[in-house]
Motif scaffolding. Structure first.
Motif, PDB file in Angstrom:
ATOM      1  N   SER A  30       0.258  -1.079  -0.241  1.00 26.11           N
ATOM      2  CA  SER A  30       0.099   0.008   0.061  1.00 26.11           C
ATOM      3  C   SER A  30       1.173   1.429  -0.409  1.00 26.11           C
ATOM      4  O   SER A  30       0.379   2.224  -0.908  1.00 26.11           O
ATOM      5  N   LEU A  80       2.742   1.796  -3.784  1.00 26.96           N
ATOM      6  CA  LEU A  80       1.123   1.967  -4.429  1.00 26.96           C
ATOM      7  C   LEU A  80       1.130   3.385  -4.155  1.00 26.96           C
ATOM      8  O   LEU A  80       1.335   4.459  -5.033  1.00 26.96           O
ATOM      9  N   LYS A  94       4.526   5.857  -5.460  1.00 25.75           N
ATOM     10  CA  LYS A  94       4.516   5.729  -7.026  1.00 25.75           C
ATOM     11  C   LYS A  94       5.372   4.812  -7.532  1.00 25.75           C
ATOM     12  O   LYS A  94       5.922   4.994  -8.052  1.00 25.75           O
ATOM     13  N   ASP A 129       2.545   0.758 -10.171  1.00 28.20           N
ATOM     14  CA  ASP A 129       1.268   0.149 -10.691  1.00 28.20           C
ATOM     15  C   ASP A 129      -0.518   0.628 -10.256  1.00 28.20           C
ATOM     16  O   ASP A 129      -1.187   1.378 -10.139  1.00 28.20           O
ATOM     17  N   LEU A 130      -0.295  -0.772  -9.417  1.00 26.41           N
ATOM     18  CA  LEU A 130      -1.029  -0.978  -8.814  1.00 26.41           C
ATOM     19  C   LEU A 130      -0.995  -2.350  -7.593  1.00 26.41           C
ATOM     20  O   LEU A 130       0.121  -2.655  -7.846  1.00 26.41           O
ATOM     21  N   VAL A 131      -2.469  -2.683  -6.739  1.00 26.94           N
ATOM     22  CA  VAL A 131      -2.117  -3.973  -5.818  1.00 26.94           C
ATOM     23  C   VAL A 131      -3.072  -4.204  -6.463  1.00 26.94           C
ATOM     24  O   VAL A 131      -4.319  -4.930  -6.710  1.00 26.94           O
TER      25      VAL A 131
END
Length: 459
Positions: free
Chosen positions: A201, A204, A207, A210-212
């Motif tokens: 987390s 993310l 930056k 890009d995603l979890v």
């Protein structure tokens, strides 16, 4: 009747073939996503697996390749080779730290930064990307005036020039990857300089990724439509309804992983040395020489791709020479003790890195030190000493033995050797009671010559 059966069989085969073609067409229509597992310490076998896996993904016309990462780090050379494969890949490569509890530490962080899309599963982490210094010995800090020993004024020494070069090179490398993929370059530098880490987390939020994603299916759903740059061309990922296929390690990669394990390479080297020494000590054994040669060649191949300290190799050979010399030369244990010490130090120094998973086990070193000392000092020593002892049985024992002529003869006659009568042949006449020496044994015939006396000389 037979024609009807044949026609039905032909239609059945045609139906099966048509069904397979349709299945392949449907699979191609749905598309393929392949995934590879990068687990454990990163080394030459990992690079071989990723290289061949990405090539196979291209061959199968996969739309995307996913590298699932769970690693504590690894060798810098192998990491850079993997990153080069990712950058040169003609299909998008997704880095995914998974499953829960996994990590992308050290070299894993660099690889994740290099991928076109970086993702993590919940309860994972990345970072701690400071390169481990290879080789050298720890240095004591000096006092500000350069005089050692002043505990009151001594200050910690700043990082030496070599460490600075390694750190700065790693920083520039990971910042370049971050800028290429549009990720947080400042945090990447902190991960190298200060060894910081982030949870999924936090990564993310910063930056860094890009995603979890919860799992593979969730990952494919979340990256659908995401723009990526592949070999300088902008494209949009289309990952809906892709078929997931796992590319497993083949026998070649598994074999490479085994022989490049430092412990296995160490064992192969010693088996090779022992085998060749046994072959030279007892020529004609063949099996010892064959096993030794093969083992030594495999060990040399492994050392070619491992961070080997050749001073350690030299110390191991020196230790073996000293232990072997102890078996032949009476040194009251000095050579043997020196050989054991050199062998242990060389074994510890052999793999020149502190990276987890790339060291030689201390219990293994102790075991082979004791085995080597026992083998060279006692076993091989007894064998070599036994070969130097005079023969005490058989016809060979008669060679150089002393005998006495029983009765006069010119060319052939009888002599007494060790209380036994033997037929003898001489090139000069011999007289009764004359002492002779056996020079050769030809079946039941002895070749003799008269022994020298104070008044005669052998011509």
């Amino acid at each position: 009747m037979m024609r009807c059966v044949g026609l039905l069989g032909l239609l059945l085969w045609a139906g099966i073939l048509f069904g397979q073609v349709n299945a392949e067409d449907n699979s191609r229509a749905n598309g393929l996503a392949v995934w590879l597992d990068v687990e454990g310490a990163i080394g030459p076998a990992t690079h071989d697996y990723v290289k061949r896996g990405l090539a196979k993904a291209v061959e199968q016309q996969a739309r995307v390749a996913i590298i699932r990462i769970n690693t504590p780090g690894g060798l810098d050379v192998s990491m850079r080779e993997i990153i080069q494969e990712i950058i040169a890949s003609p299909i998008p490569v997704v880095g995914y730290v998974a499953p829960g509890g996994a990590r992308a530490a050290s070299a894993g962080t660099y690889i994740l930064y290099a991928t076109h899309v970086a993702a993590m599963a919940p309860a994972t982490n990345l970072g701690a990307a400071t390169p481990v210094k290879i080789g050298g010995f720890p240095q004591l800090p000096d006092a500000p005036d350069g005089k050692p020993g002043d505990e009151q004024t001594r200050q910690p020494r700043t990082q030496d020039a070599m460490t600075n070069k390694i750190i700065n090179d790693a920083v520039a490398y990971i910042r370049g990857l971050a800028e290429m993929r549009g990720r947080n370059a400042d945090w990447a530098e902190l991960a190298v300089r200060e060894g910081v880490s982030l949870t999924a987390s936090e990564a993310l939020k910063e930056k860094v990724i890009d995603l979890v994603a919860e799992d593979m299916d969730d990952l494919l759903a979340r990256i659908d439509g995401r723009p990526v740059n592949v070999l300088g061309q902008e494209m949009s990922l289309s990952t809906q309804s892709l078929t997931l296929a796992h590319i497993e390690q083949d026998w070649r990669t598994r074999l490479l992983a085994i022989i490049t394990d430092p412990n296995i390479a160490y064992i192969l080297m010693l088996i090779g040395i022992y085998g060749l020494i046994l072959e030279f000590a007892n020529p004609g054994t063949i099996i010892a020489g064959v096993i030794g040669a093969i083992s030594l060649l495999l060990a040399l191949f492994a050392f070619q791709v491992l961070p080997v300290n050749y001073a350690g190799v030299a110390l191991i050979f020196l230790g073996i020479v000293f232990m072997l010399a102890e078996a032949l030369i009476p040194s009251f244990g000095a050579l043997g003790i020196g050989g054991v010490v050199a062998f242990v130090i060389g074994s510890i120094m052999l793999i020149d890195t502190e990276i987890p998973g790339y060291g030689i086990s201390i219990p293994l070193i102790v075991t082979f030190t004791l085995l080597s000392a026992g083998f060279f000092i006692f076993v091989l020593g007894m064998v070599l000493r036994a070969r130097k002892r005079p023969v005490v049985s058989g016809s060979e024992e008669l060679l150089h033995s002393m005998g006495e002529v029983v009765e006069d003869f010119e060319h052939e006659g009888w002599i007494r050797v060790h209380g036994e009568l033997w037929r003898a042949r001489a090139h000069t006449p011999l007289s009764s009671k004359q002492k002779v020496k056996v020079t050769a044994v030809d079946g039941l015939m002895l070749e003799v010559k008269p022994c020298l006396t104070d008044h005669t000389k052998e011509r």
